[in-house]
Design an enzyme around this catalytic site. Structure first.
Site, PDB file in Angstrom:
ATOM      1  N   TYR A 150      -2.574 -20.116  40.874  1.00 13.40           N
ATOM      2  CA  TYR A 150      -1.691 -20.044  42.047  1.00 13.40           C
ATOM      3  C   TYR A 150      -0.740 -21.252  42.095  1.00 13.40           C
ATOM      4  CZ  TYR A 150      -0.561 -19.272  47.036  1.00 13.40           C
ATOM      5  OH  TYR A 150       0.070 -19.056  48.241  1.00 13.40           O
TER       6      TYR A 150
ATOM      7  N   ILE B 240      -1.324 -21.310  56.647  1.00 12.23           N
ATOM      8  CA  ILE B 240      -0.847 -20.476  57.747  1.00 12.23           C
ATOM      9  C   ILE B 240      -1.966 -19.501  58.127  1.00 12.23           C
ATOM     10  CG2 ILE B 240       1.007 -18.903  58.489  1.00 12.23           C
ATOM     11  CD1 ILE B 240       1.978 -21.752  57.635  1.00 12.23           C
TER      12      ILE B 240
HETATM   13  N1  CAA Z   1     -11.931 -31.664  45.394  1.00 14.53           N
HETATM   14  C1  CAA Z   1     -12.933 -32.110  44.591  1.00 14.53           C
HETATM   15  N2  CAA Z   1     -14.040 -31.434  44.373  1.00 14.53           N
HETATM   16  C2  CAA Z   1     -14.193 -30.258  44.998  1.00 14.53           C
HETATM   17  C3  CAA Z   1     -13.206 -29.731  45.845  1.00 14.53           C
HETATM   18  C4  CAA Z   1     -12.047 -30.498  46.033  1.00 14.53           C
HETATM   19  N3  CAA Z   1     -11.048 -30.068  46.839  1.00 14.53           N
HETATM   20  N4  CAA Z   1     -13.609 -28.537  46.296  1.00 14.53           N
HETATM   21  C5  CAA Z   1     -14.847 -28.313  45.755  1.00 14.53           C
HETATM   22  N5  CAA Z   1     -15.185 -29.359  44.987  1.00 14.53           N
HETATM   23  C6  CAA Z   1     -16.402 -29.548  44.214  1.00 14.53           C
HETATM   24  C7  CAA Z   1     -17.625 -29.206  45.044  1.00 14.53           C
HETATM   25  O1  CAA Z   1     -17.994 -30.337  45.811  1.00 14.53           O
HETATM   26  C8  CAA Z   1     -18.649 -28.860  43.971  1.00 14.53           C
HETATM   27  O2  CAA Z   1     -19.127 -30.039  43.405  1.00 14.53           O
HETATM   28  P1  CAA Z   1     -20.650 -30.116  42.912  1.00 14.53           P
HETATM   29  O3  CAA Z   1     -20.781 -29.033  41.855  1.00 14.53           O
HETATM   30  O4  CAA Z   1     -20.772 -31.499  42.368  1.00 14.53           O
HETATM   31  O5  CAA Z   1     -21.473 -29.843  44.126  1.00 14.53           O
HETATM   32  C9  CAA Z   1     -17.798 -28.193  42.899  1.00 14.53           C
HETATM   33  O6  CAA Z   1     -16.437 -28.605  43.142  1.00 14.53           O
HETATM   34  C10 CAA Z   1     -17.868 -26.681  42.942  1.00 14.53           C
HETATM   35  O7  CAA Z   1     -17.494 -26.276  44.239  1.00 14.53           O
HETATM   36  P2  CAA Z   1     -17.901 -24.868  44.795  1.00 14.53           P
HETATM   37  O8  CAA Z   1     -19.368 -24.698  44.715  1.00 14.53           O
HETATM   38  O9  CAA Z   1     -17.212 -24.673  46.112  1.00 14.53           O
HETATM   39  O10 CAA Z   1     -17.276 -23.940  43.661  1.00 14.53           O
HETATM   40  P3  CAA Z   1     -16.949 -22.425  43.755  1.00 14.53           P
HETATM   41  O11 CAA Z   1     -16.635 -22.016  42.367  1.00 14.53           O
HETATM   42  O12 CAA Z   1     -17.959 -21.660  44.510  1.00 14.53           O
HETATM   43  O13 CAA Z   1     -15.625 -22.367  44.640  1.00 14.53           O
HETATM   44  C11 CAA Z   1     -13.341 -22.588  45.070  1.00 14.53           C
HETATM   45  C12 CAA Z   1     -14.523 -23.085  44.247  1.00 14.53           C
HETATM   46  C13 CAA Z   1     -13.129 -21.086  44.856  1.00 14.53           C
HETATM   47  C14 CAA Z   1     -12.144 -23.319  44.560  1.00 14.53           C
HETATM   48  C15 CAA Z   1     -13.586 -22.848  46.572  1.00 14.53           C
HETATM   49  O14 CAA Z   1     -13.864 -24.221  46.737  1.00 14.53           O
HETATM   50  C16 CAA Z   1     -12.370 -22.504  47.380  1.00 14.53           C
HETATM   51  O15 CAA Z   1     -12.140 -21.346  47.746  1.00 14.53           O
HETATM   52  N6  CAA Z   1     -11.517 -23.490  47.690  1.00 14.53           N
HETATM   53  C17 CAA Z   1     -10.298 -23.275  48.472  1.00 14.53           C
HETATM   54  C18 CAA Z   1      -9.128 -23.056  47.594  1.00 14.53           C
HETATM   55  C19 CAA Z   1      -7.899 -22.943  48.474  1.00 14.53           C
HETATM   56  O16 CAA Z   1      -7.531 -23.828  49.219  1.00 14.53           O
HETATM   57  N7  CAA Z   1      -7.212 -21.816  48.393  1.00 14.53           N
HETATM   58  C20 CAA Z   1      -6.067 -21.615  49.190  1.00 14.53           C
HETATM   59  C21 CAA Z   1      -5.958 -20.164  49.514  1.00 14.53           C
HETATM   60  S1  CAA Z   1      -4.682 -19.878  50.721  1.00 14.53           S
HETATM   61  C22 CAA Z   1      -3.284 -20.164  49.885  1.00 14.53           C
HETATM   62  O17 CAA Z   1      -3.248 -20.399  48.720  1.00 14.53           O
HETATM   63  C23 CAA Z   1      -2.024 -20.090  50.704  1.00 14.53           C
HETATM   64  C24 CAA Z   1      -1.170 -21.264  50.498  1.00 14.53           C
HETATM   65  O18 CAA Z   1      -0.130 -21.156  49.857  1.00 14.53           O
HETATM   66  C25 CAA Z   1      -1.536 -22.530  51.124  1.00 14.53           C
END
Ligand code: CAA
Length: 240
Positions: free
Chosen positions: A147, A180
């Site tokens: 993305y 948003i």
């Molecule tokens: N920075 C650093 N580390 C992070 C982190 C971050 N922002 N987020 C998660 N981690 C770490 C976690 O702490 C975890 O560490 P450990 O393994 O040491 O515990 C590791 O990464 C794995 O995290 P998850 O268990 O959460 O991993 P997952 O695979 O289940 O999920 C993910 C990962 C899908 C990215 C989930 O964290 C997520 O959905 N994040 C949000 C992503 C996001 O902001 N998307 C925006 C969508 S809306 C949009 O895109 C519109 C727009 O234009 C703004």
């Protein structure tokens, strides 16, 4: 003169708000959608805005879709490249399909729609293209290499096409929304979203109409000297 606009992904979320905002400025709007017919029909019944179905990731479908809109409503003056999807996951978990789907839809869609509409705008010496980028294309986001790359690409695409459009009356700009209040953001895990919102200086998610007002301004006659720019609307989360 009544302008004609296409808003891709224009029947829901930020796209729906853009369709309504443009309509409210007197523009005739065609809202493109790729998915649910029933929802699109409900949108048309509710708003009176015609909905047209095609997949922006499909080059030929964009050509055919634009032809259908032009036959129904007239030549296209304004295109809002808003259609976008997420397939979030860390690189380790992201499949090639998740990468390609997001690049083809979010970035490929801009190319496909510009190919179908820019030549006509150029001939008629007036046009407005607004591409919806993202804060995550500017700043990156954990779990979004697909993305963020697509949205970052949109910002480069905008600046390049703006240079080609400038001398023929076509402005090309981007809006970079922050988080948003839409279905897309609602799909982010609640604990993750809570941490994101805590970092927004304004202290809340944005509303779709706050993006739409920016789009409407860029599409107005008064927007004629704005081209190649990116308007960030993100509650101060990223100052670029
Ligand atoms: N920075 C650093 N580390 C992070 C982190 C971050 N922002 N987020 C998660 N981690 C770490 C976690 O702490 C975890 O560490 P450990 O393994 O040491 O515990 C590791 O990464 C794995 O995290 P998850 O268990 O959460 O991993 P997952 O695979 O289940 O999920 C993910 C990962 C899908 C990215 C989930 O964290 C997520 O959905 N994040 C949000 C992503 C996001 O902001 N998307 C925006 C969508 S809306 C949009 O895109 C519109 C727009 O234009 C703004």
């Amino acid at each position: 003169m009544t302008r004609v606009a296409i808003v891709t992904g224009g029947t829901r979320g930020i796209g729906e708000a853009i369709s309504l905002a443009l309509r409210d400025t007197g523009v005739t709007v065609a809202a493109n959608y790729a998915g649910n017919d029933e929802r699109a029909h409900a949108f048309t019944n509710r708003t009176g805005i015609a909905a047209f179905k095609w997949d922006v990731a499909d080059f030929d479908a964009c050509q055919e879709g634009v032809n259908a809109v032009e036959t129904a409503l007239g030549p296209i003056d304004i295109v809002i490249n808003n259609a976008g999807i997420t397939r979030d996951g860390t690189l380790l978990k992201m499949t090639y399909h998740m990468w390609k789907e997001v690049i083809d839809t979010n970035l490929g869609g801009c190319f496909n729609m510009a190919k179908a509409t820019f030549p006509g705008m150029r001939e008629r010496k007036w046009g407005r293209i607004v591409n919806i980028g993202s804060i995550n294309g500017q700043a990156g986001q954990y779990g979004q290499v697909n993305y963020a790359a697509a949205k970052s690409g949109i910002h480069g695409f905008t600046k390049a096409l703006a240079q080609e459009g400038a001398k023929v009356g076509v402005t090309v700009n981007a809006i970079a929304p922050g988080y948003i209040d839409t279905d897309m953001v609602a799909a982010v895990p609640a604990d993750v979203l809570e941490k994101i919102v805590a970092k927004i200086p304004v202290g809340r998610l944005g509303q779709a109409h706050e993006i739409a007002r920016g789009v409407a301004f860029l599409c107005s006659e008064d927007g004629g000297f704005i081209t190649g720019s990116t308007l960030s609307i993100n509650g101060g989360q990223h100052m670029y």
